[in-house]
Scaffold this motif. Structure first.
Motif, short mmCIF file in Angstrom:
data_model
loop_
_atom_site.label_atom_id
_atom_site.label_comp_id
_atom_site.label_asym_id
_atom_site.label_seq_id
_atom_site.Cartn_x
_atom_site.Cartn_y
_atom_site.Cartn_z
N SER A 168 -7.11 2.63 2.83
CA SER A 168 -5.72 2.57 3.27
C SER A 168 -4.78 3.26 2.29
N ILE A 169 -5.04 3.07 0.99
CA ILE A 169 -4.22 3.74 -0.03
C ILE A 169 -4.42 5.25 0.06
N LEU A 170 -5.65 5.70 0.27
CA LEU A 170 -5.93 7.12 0.42
C LEU A 170 -5.22 7.69 1.65
N HIS A 171 -5.30 6.97 2.73
CA HIS A 171 -4.67 7.36 3.99
C HIS A 171 -3.15 7.48 3.81
N ALA A 172 -2.56 6.47 3.19
CA ALA A 172 -1.11 6.46 2.98
C ALA A 172 -0.70 7.53 1.98
N THR A 173 -1.53 7.78 0.98
CA THR A 173 -1.22 8.81 -0.01
C THR A 173 -1.21 10.18 0.63
N ILE B 246 0.85 -1.20 0.00
CA ILE B 246 0.00 0.00 0.00
C ILE B 246 0.88 1.25 0.00
N GLY B 247 1.97 1.22 0.74
CA GLY B 247 2.89 2.35 0.74
C GLY B 247 3.54 2.57 -0.62
N ALA B 248 3.85 1.49 -1.31
CA ALA B 248 4.43 1.62 -2.65
C ALA B 248 3.44 2.25 -3.62
N VAL B 249 2.19 1.82 -3.57
CA VAL B 249 1.16 2.40 -4.42
C VAL B 249 0.94 3.87 -4.05
N ALA B 250 0.91 4.15 -2.77
CA ALA B 250 0.72 5.53 -2.31
C ALA B 250 1.89 6.42 -2.71
N GLY B 251 3.10 5.90 -2.67
CA GLY B 251 4.26 6.67 -3.09
C GLY B 251 4.22 7.00 -4.56
N GLY C 118 -11.82 5.44 7.00
CA GLY C 118 -12.58 4.21 6.88
C GLY C 118 -11.66 3.00 6.78
N GLY C 119 -12.26 1.88 6.41
CA GLY C 119 -11.50 0.65 6.30
C GLY C 119 -11.42 0.17 4.87
N GLY C 120 -10.62 -0.82 4.65
CA GLY C 120 -10.47 -1.39 3.32
C GLY C 120 -9.19 -0.94 2.64
N VAL C 121 -8.93 -1.54 1.49
CA VAL C 121 -7.70 -1.28 0.77
C VAL C 121 -7.69 0.12 0.17
#
Length: 84
Positions: A63-68, A12-17, A57-60
């Motif tokens: 999580s990607i939004l949060h990490a982004t 998820i961090g890689a996608v967010a990066g 919220g929850g879910g993938v």
């Protein structure tokens, strides 16, 4: 933290990066650098945002939004430090 959650956080961090590199044009560090910033941003967002009461919220996707958001903030701060 279990091994599965660590692997998920890295992905998820890689996608967010990558996504934060696209959003913050001109402030990135290339593909590999942005992925590392995304992983660090995801980790920081996972620590700081719940303490502030910020949750998306929850879910993938959440999580990607949060990490982004965490990675964009980190890229912004790194950009400020690089200029100074």
């Amino acid at each position: 933290m279990q091994f599965d959650s660590l692997i998920a956080m890295l992905i998820i961090g890689a996608v967010a990066g990558w996504l934060s590199g696209k959003l913050m044009k001109g402030r990135g560090f290339g593909l590999i650098g942005n992925i590392i910033v995304g992983i660090v941003g995801a980790f920081l967002a996972g620590l700081i945002f719940p303490a502030l009461g910020f949750a998306v919220g929850g879910g993938v996707i959440a999580s990607i939004l949060h990490a982004t958001i965490g990675a964009v903030i980190l890229l912004f701060l790194i950009g400020l430090i690089r200029k100074g």
